[in-house]
Write a protein that holds these residues in place. Sequence first.
Motif, PDB file in Angstrom:
ATOM      1  N   ALA A  41     -29.959  43.802  -7.023  1.00 16.04           N
ATOM      2  CA  ALA A  41     -30.341  44.187  -5.661  1.00 16.04           C
ATOM      3  C   ALA A  41     -30.440  42.992  -4.730  1.00 16.04           C
ATOM      4  CB  ALA A  41     -31.679  44.926  -5.688  1.00 16.04           C
ATOM      5  N   GLY A  42     -30.641  41.806  -5.281  1.00 12.09           N
ATOM      6  CA  GLY A  42     -30.783  40.607  -4.465  1.00 12.09           C
ATOM      7  C   GLY A  42     -31.177  39.432  -5.337  1.00 12.09           C
ATOM      8  N   TYR A  43     -31.385  38.292  -4.692  1.00 11.26           N
ATOM      9  CA  TYR A  43     -31.727  37.107  -5.475  1.00 11.26           C
ATOM     10  C   TYR A  43     -32.454  36.070  -4.631  1.00 11.26           C
ATOM     11  CZ  TYR A  43     -27.948  34.198  -3.496  1.00 11.26           C
ATOM     12  OH  TYR A  43     -27.127  33.465  -2.664  1.00 11.26           O
ATOM     13  N   VAL A  44     -33.058  35.133  -5.348  1.00 14.78           N
ATOM     14  CA  VAL A  44     -33.661  33.962  -4.735  1.00 14.78           C
ATOM     15  C   VAL A  44     -33.202  32.759  -5.563  1.00 14.78           C
ATOM     16  CG1 VAL A  44     -35.850  34.244  -5.998  1.00 14.78           C
ATOM     17  CG2 VAL A  44     -35.805  32.892  -3.912  1.00 14.78           C
ATOM     18  N   GLU A  45     -32.734  31.734  -4.868  1.00  9.80           N
ATOM     19  CA  GLU A  45     -32.230  30.535  -5.534  1.00  9.80           C
ATOM     20  C   GLU A  45     -33.153  29.368  -5.232  1.00  9.80           C
ATOM     21  OE1 GLU A  45     -27.870  29.519  -5.528  1.00  9.80           O
ATOM     22  OE2 GLU A  45     -28.644  27.825  -4.382  1.00  9.80           O
ATOM     23  N   LEU A  46     -33.696  28.756  -6.292  1.00 14.68           N
ATOM     24  CA  LEU A  46     -34.603  27.621  -6.161  1.00 14.68           C
ATOM     25  C   LEU A  46     -33.828  26.332  -6.384  1.00 14.68           C
ATOM     26  CD1 LEU A  46     -37.644  28.986  -8.208  1.00 14.68           C
ATOM     27  CD2 LEU A  46     -37.146  29.256  -5.758  1.00 14.68           C
ATOM     28  N   SER A  47     -34.008  25.399  -5.474  1.00 16.95           N
ATOM     29  CA  SER A  47     -33.300  24.127  -5.541  1.00 16.95           C
ATOM     30  C   SER A  47     -34.320  22.985  -5.589  1.00 16.95           C
ATOM     31  CB  SER A  47     -32.396  23.980  -4.312  1.00 16.95           C
ATOM     32  OG  SER A  47     -31.651  22.792  -4.391  1.00 16.95           O
ATOM     33  N   PRO A  48     -34.430  22.306  -6.742  1.00 20.50           N
ATOM     34  CA  PRO A  48     -35.400  21.216  -6.850  1.00 20.50           C
ATOM     35  C   PRO A  48     -34.968  20.012  -6.022  1.00 20.50           C
ATOM     36  CG  PRO A  48     -33.991  21.254  -8.779  1.00 20.50           C
ATOM     37  CD  PRO A  48     -33.606  22.441  -7.936  1.00 20.50           C
ATOM     38  N   GLN A  49     -35.946  19.366  -5.427  1.00 24.16           N
ATOM     39  CA  GLN A  49     -35.705  18.141  -4.671  1.00 24.16           C
ATOM     40  C   GLN A  49     -36.657  17.074  -5.192  1.00 24.16           C
ATOM     41  OE1 GLN A  49     -36.099  19.650  -0.641  1.00 24.16           O
ATOM     42  NE2 GLN A  49     -34.039  20.475  -0.682  1.00 24.16           N
ATOM     43  N   ASP A  50     -36.629  15.897  -4.604  1.00 21.59           N
ATOM     44  CA  ASP A  50     -37.461  14.798  -5.081  1.00 21.59           C
ATOM     45  C   ASP A  50     -38.937  15.012  -4.756  1.00 21.59           C
ATOM     46  OD1 ASP A  50     -35.191  13.488  -6.000  1.00 21.59           O
ATOM     47  OD2 ASP A  50     -34.905  12.401  -4.121  1.00 21.59           O
ATOM     48  N   ASP A  51     -39.774  14.314  -5.507  1.00 20.47           N
ATOM     49  CA  ASP A  51     -41.208  14.232  -5.230  1.00 20.47           C
ATOM     50  C   ASP A  51     -41.928  15.572  -5.201  1.00 20.47           C
ATOM     51  OD1 ASP A  51     -40.977  11.438  -5.021  1.00 20.47           O
ATOM     52  OD2 ASP A  51     -40.413  11.590  -2.914  1.00 20.47           O
ATOM     53  N   GLY A  52     -41.560  16.491  -6.083  1.00 15.47           N
ATOM     54  CA  GLY A  52     -42.275  17.748  -6.171  1.00 15.47           C
ATOM     55  C   GLY A  52     -41.980  18.738  -5.071  1.00 15.47           C
ATOM     56  N   VAL A  53     -40.827  18.621  -4.433  1.00 20.15           N
ATOM     57  CA  VAL A  53     -40.430  19.550  -3.377  1.00 20.15           C
ATOM     58  C   VAL A  53     -39.411  20.530  -3.954  1.00 20.15           C
ATOM     59  CG1 VAL A  53     -39.308  19.770  -1.121  1.00 20.15           C
ATOM     60  CG2 VAL A  53     -40.864  17.856  -1.561  1.00 20.15           C
ATOM     61  N   VAL A  54     -39.575  21.813  -3.618  1.00 20.66           N
ATOM     62  CA  VAL A  54     -38.634  22.843  -4.041  1.00 20.66           C
ATOM     63  C   VAL A  54     -38.198  23.607  -2.792  1.00 20.66           C
ATOM     64  CG1 VAL A  54     -38.265  24.919  -5.436  1.00 20.66           C
ATOM     65  CG2 VAL A  54     -39.725  23.075  -6.309  1.00 20.66           C
ATOM     66  N   GLU A  55     -36.883  23.724  -2.634  1.00 19.38           N
ATOM     67  CA  GLU A  55     -36.349  24.514  -1.532  1.00 19.38           C
ATOM     68  C   GLU A  55     -35.936  25.886  -2.047  1.00 19.38           C
ATOM     69  OE1 GLU A  55     -32.725  24.647   1.766  1.00 19.38           O
ATOM     70  OE2 GLU A  55     -32.735  23.043   0.269  1.00 19.38           O
ATOM     71  N   ILE A  56     -36.328  26.920  -1.324  1.00 15.09           N
ATOM     72  CA  ILE A  56     -35.758  28.238  -1.549  1.00 15.09           C
ATOM     73  C   ILE A  56     -34.459  28.200  -0.755  1.00 15.09           C
ATOM     74  CG2 ILE A  56     -35.994  30.710  -1.149  1.00 15.09           C
ATOM     75  CD1 ILE A  56     -39.012  30.360  -1.574  1.00 15.09           C
ATOM     76  N   GLU A  57     -33.379  27.879  -1.473  1.00 20.59           N
ATOM     77  CA  GLU A  57     -32.115  27.596  -0.802  1.00 20.59           C
ATOM     78  C   GLU A  57     -31.435  28.868  -0.291  1.00 20.59           C
ATOM     79  OE1 GLU A  57     -28.461  24.473  -1.317  1.00 20.59           O
ATOM     80  OE2 GLU A  57     -29.710  24.917  -3.050  1.00 20.59           O
ATOM     81  N   TYR A  58     -31.503  29.928  -1.088  1.00 24.12           N
ATOM     82  CA  TYR A  58     -30.965  31.219  -0.659  1.00 24.12           C
ATOM     83  C   TYR A  58     -31.901  32.323  -1.123  1.00 24.12           C
ATOM     84  CZ  TYR A  58     -26.704  29.335   1.136  1.00 24.12           C
ATOM     85  OH  TYR A  58     -25.805  28.648   1.901  1.00 24.12           O
ATOM     86  N   PHE A  59     -32.010  33.340  -0.296  1.00 26.96           N
ATOM     87  CA  PHE A  59     -32.842  34.487  -0.596  1.00 26.96           C
ATOM     88  C   PHE A  59     -32.308  35.665   0.195  1.00 26.96           C
ATOM     89  CE2 PHE A  59     -36.072  37.198   1.341  1.00 26.96           C
ATOM     90  CZ  PHE A  59     -36.531  37.861   0.220  1.00 26.96           C
ATOM     91  N   GLY A  60     -32.200  36.816  -0.440  1.00 26.92           N
ATOM     92  CA  GLY A  60     -31.805  38.003   0.306  1.00 26.92           C
ATOM     93  C   GLY A  60     -31.475  39.164  -0.601  1.00 26.92           C
ATOM     94  N   LEU A  61     -31.239  40.294   0.049  1.00 29.96           N
ATOM     95  CA  LEU A  61     -30.921  41.528  -0.652  1.00 29.96           C
ATOM     96  C   LEU A  61     -29.525  42.004  -0.266  1.00 29.96           C
ATOM     97  CD1 LEU A  61     -34.246  43.501  -0.131  1.00 29.96           C
ATOM     98  CD2 LEU A  61     -33.531  42.255  -2.174  1.00 29.96           C
ATOM     99  N   ILE A  62     -28.865  42.651  -1.198  1.00 33.13           N
ATOM    100  CA  ILE A  62     -27.612  43.341  -0.919  1.00 33.13           C
ATOM    101  C   ILE A  62     -27.950  44.440   0.092  1.00 33.13           C
ATOM    102  CG2 ILE A  62     -25.857  44.851  -1.955  1.00 33.13           C
ATOM    103  CD1 ILE A  62     -26.198  43.136  -4.540  1.00 33.13           C
ATOM    104  N   PRO A  63     -27.122  44.643   1.120  1.00 36.49           N
ATOM    105  CA  PRO A  63     -27.481  45.579   2.194  1.00 36.49           C
ATOM    106  C   PRO A  63     -27.978  46.951   1.738  1.00 36.49           C
ATOM    107  CG  PRO A  63     -25.521  44.373   2.815  1.00 36.49           C
ATOM    108  CD  PRO A  63     -25.835  43.980   1.387  1.00 36.49           C
ATOM    109  N   ALA A  64     -27.412  47.525   0.709  1.00 37.55           N
ATOM    110  CA  ALA A  64     -27.821  48.860   0.264  1.00 37.55           C
ATOM    111  C   ALA A  64     -29.258  48.899  -0.258  1.00 37.55           C
ATOM    112  CB  ALA A  64     -26.866  49.363  -0.820  1.00 37.55           C
ATOM    113  N   PHE A  65     -29.848  47.724  -0.544  1.00 39.06           N
ATOM    114  CA  PHE A  65     -31.207  47.672  -1.100  1.00 39.06           C
ATOM    115  C   PHE A  65     -32.248  47.214  -0.082  1.00 39.06           C
ATOM    116  CE2 PHE A  65     -28.285  47.482  -4.605  1.00 39.06           C
ATOM    117  CZ  PHE A  65     -28.846  48.362  -5.517  1.00 39.06           C
ATOM    118  N   ARG A  66     -31.827  46.935   1.122  1.00 40.23           N
ATOM    119  CA  ARG A  66     -32.767  46.524   2.159  1.00 40.23           C
ATOM    120  C   ARG A  66     -33.589  47.729   2.625  1.00 40.23           C
ATOM    121  NH1 ARG A  66     -28.088  43.161   5.225  1.00 40.23           N
ATOM    122  NH2 ARG A  66     -27.881  41.546   3.628  1.00 40.23           N
TER     123      ARG A  66
END
Length: 190
Positions: A87-112
């Motif tokens: 139905a969708g996903y969230v992608e976590l991208s580690p960065q330096d010094d304890g920082v994490v970016e939620i690089e992508y997040f979303g739902l397939i249109p039919a599940f919104r």
Amino acid sequence: MTNIAVTTWSLEQTAPTDLLPADAPQGDVRIVRAEVPSPEFSRFLYASVGGDILWTDRLGWTYAQWREHLERPGAETWVAYDRGTPAGYVELSPQDDGVVEIEYFGLIPAFRGRRIGGHLLSVGTARAWDLADRWPGRAPTKRVWLHTCSKDGEFAMDNYLRRGFKLFDTKVEEERVRPTPGPWPGAYPA
């Protein structure tokens, strides 16, 4: 090709207690980590979620680029399934010094519009905060951040704010409109 003005907002949390979780939706919705790096599956999620909101930056990536991106230590993809269907996903991208970016997040249109997004963002953010627990040698997370833009879904910003993210930067830039792989014309009600 034409250009459009795109506003990008950057938001952050600076402590795990900033997270304000959404209630889990009714029904059989599960969020599972995709533990095996799969360029095919990740490209499917990217194109399926972003096809109608003009995600194009990764469309030209090669298989090797996808694999390299997915195999970074600490990189994680969490997938929401509704009755066994992605139905969708969230992608976590580690960065330096304890920082994490939620690089992508979303739902397939039919599940919104089914209350899956708030739950998925809650789980994904919680997993960003405890990322070091799954990756020995990684510094504990001190900050989780993300960006959203005026091309994203109409409820995206509200979802981020409701989950406890705070705005820290806004930019407006001209961007070239590029064709996307989907959704198929007429696939989703307007």
